[in-house]
Design a protein around this motif. Sequence first.
Motif, PDB file in Angstrom:
ATOM      1  N   ARG A 194       0.838  -1.207   0.000  1.00  0.00           N
ATOM      2  CA  ARG A 194       0.000   0.000   0.000  1.00  0.00           C
ATOM      3  C   ARG A 194       0.867   1.250   0.000  1.00  0.00           C
ATOM      4  O   ARG A 194       0.666   2.174  -0.813  1.00  0.00           O
ATOM      5  N   ASP A 195       1.860   1.301   0.884  1.00  0.00           N
ATOM      6  CA  ASP A 195       2.739   2.464   0.957  1.00  0.00           C
ATOM      7  C   ASP A 195       3.565   2.609  -0.315  1.00  0.00           C
ATOM      8  O   ASP A 195       3.737   3.719  -0.837  1.00  0.00           O
ATOM      9  N   PHE A 196       4.076   1.491  -0.821  1.00  0.00           N
ATOM     10  CA  PHE A 196       4.913   1.515  -2.017  1.00  0.00           C
ATOM     11  C   PHE A 196       4.129   2.007  -3.227  1.00  0.00           C
ATOM     12  O   PHE A 196       4.604   2.854  -3.990  1.00  0.00           O
ATOM     13  N   GLN A 197       2.917   1.518  -3.395  1.00  0.00           N
ATOM     14  CA  GLN A 197       2.168   1.874  -4.592  1.00  0.00           C
ATOM     15  C   GLN A 197       1.555   3.272  -4.527  1.00  0.00           C
ATOM     16  O   GLN A 197       1.144   3.804  -5.551  1.00  0.00           O
ATOM     17  N   GLN A 198       1.525   3.865  -3.356  1.00  0.00           N
ATOM     18  CA  GLN A 198       1.146   5.273  -3.297  1.00  0.00           C
ATOM     19  C   GLN A 198       2.168   6.136  -4.032  1.00  0.00           C
ATOM     20  O   GLN A 198       1.826   7.145  -4.644  1.00  0.00           O
ATOM     21  N   ASP A 199       3.438   5.723  -3.980  1.00  0.00           N
ATOM     22  CA  ASP A 199       4.500   6.466  -4.651  1.00  0.00           C
ATOM     23  C   ASP A 199       4.834   5.900  -6.025  1.00  0.00           C
ATOM     24  O   ASP A 199       5.297   6.634  -6.901  1.00  0.00           O
ATOM     25  N   TYR A 200       4.611   4.600  -6.217  1.00  0.00           N
ATOM     26  CA  TYR A 200       4.951   3.945  -7.482  1.00  0.00           C
ATOM     27  C   TYR A 200       3.760   3.116  -7.966  1.00  0.00           C
ATOM     28  O   TYR A 200       3.793   1.888  -7.963  1.00  0.00           O
ATOM     29  N   PRO A 201       2.705   3.776  -8.400  1.00  0.00           N
ATOM     30  CA  PRO A 201       1.465   3.055  -8.746  1.00  0.00           C
ATOM     31  C   PRO A 201       1.570   2.191  -9.985  1.00  0.00           C
ATOM     32  O   PRO A 201       0.714   1.329 -10.203  1.00  0.00           O
ATOM     33  N   ASN A 202       2.592   2.395 -10.821  1.00  0.00           N
ATOM     34  CA  ASN A 202       2.699   1.643 -12.066  1.00  0.00           C
ATOM     35  C   ASN A 202       3.595   0.418 -11.957  1.00  0.00           C
ATOM     36  O   ASN A 202       3.845  -0.255 -12.964  1.00  0.00           O
ATOM     37  N   VAL A 203       4.097   0.136 -10.767  1.00  0.00           N
ATOM     38  CA  VAL A 203       4.954  -1.037 -10.577  1.00  0.00           C
ATOM     39  C   VAL A 203       4.093  -2.258 -10.240  1.00  0.00           C
ATOM     40  O   VAL A 203       3.275  -2.207  -9.325  1.00  0.00           O
ATOM     41  N   GLU A 204       4.281  -3.320 -10.984  1.00  0.00           N
ATOM     42  CA  GLU A 204       3.578  -4.574 -10.706  1.00  0.00           C
ATOM     43  C   GLU A 204       4.317  -5.334  -9.616  1.00  0.00           C
ATOM     44  O   GLU A 204       5.545  -5.424  -9.639  1.00  0.00           O
ATOM     45  N   VAL A 205       3.580  -5.877  -8.660  1.00  0.00           N
ATOM     46  CA  VAL A 205       4.170  -6.666  -7.573  1.00  0.00           C
ATOM     47  C   VAL A 205       3.613  -8.076  -7.654  1.00  0.00           C
ATOM     48  O   VAL A 205       2.393  -8.278  -7.581  1.00  0.00           O
TER      49      VAL A 205
END
Length: 293
Positions: free
Chosen positions: A111-122
């Motif tokens: 959640r925290d990561f994708q707030q800053d990097y929404p286009n990265v697939e995990v």
Amino acid sequence: MNIRKLEAFVRAVELGSLSKAAEELGYTQSGISHMMQSLEDEIGFPLMIRTSAGISPNSEGDLLLPSIRQLLSTNEALEQYIAQIKGADTGRIRIASYASVATYWMPDIIRDFQQDYPNVEVHITEAGSDIIEGIMERREADLCLYAGGEDREFEWIPLCQDQLMALVPPHHPLAQRDAVPLNAFLEEQFIMPMPGYDGEVHTILDKLEHWPNILFSACSDYAIINMVTKGLGVSILPELLLRNYKNEAVALPMDPPQYRMLGMGVPQVKTAPPVTKNFMRYVQAYVRRLENS
């Protein structure tokens, strides 16, 4: 073919002047003239009509302009995409993780990561130690989160200790104690995790003069918890799992206390992609918050 020559040609045609293009692009008059001559020599025919009033494309230049503009547009998009990857704004990260870590750490970290990097697939693969180590050896994951990576081929970053707890049925005599001595397991029916999920438990049981009677083996931590709750035996599970899973079984520390070191492994930190390095920072920040809470 030098992309800068093509950029200079297009801008000179748009402005109708080599001198204006040179001024805008930061070249000297002689420098841009040399670039245009070099471009025409490389292509094999003239591209421009030069007059005292300025320059304009000839018929061949007109034919090539749409393709050159398309090439420049594609090159700009490529440069922007490369810059995004360098800044870890896009891409993919593959993670191999214990199920408990994936369940109780990952939602907040992602959640925290994708707030800053929404286009990265995990992408997360949940597995036991053996499978995780195989995945890392085959380079099928960029990052792993588990315990026991100290002596592996990848770089290992310890994160935090997770206490291993004795799990006993709710009305068992051991449930009344403050801690469970290791030798108390010798008198109990023991529920063992399946191979690949049992590394820490093996280490603890190997400290005994002999192993207890292994009544069941169960791959799922939750199956073990439910078996213990029903009075089918005792087991050992990590605190990370037990403190987040509501059940009636009683979790107690062991005497002496037993721990596993949860950590993060990457093939090589120095050569890790930017997106992986960024994700690693979010994992470390999350663990620091846990320790300070």
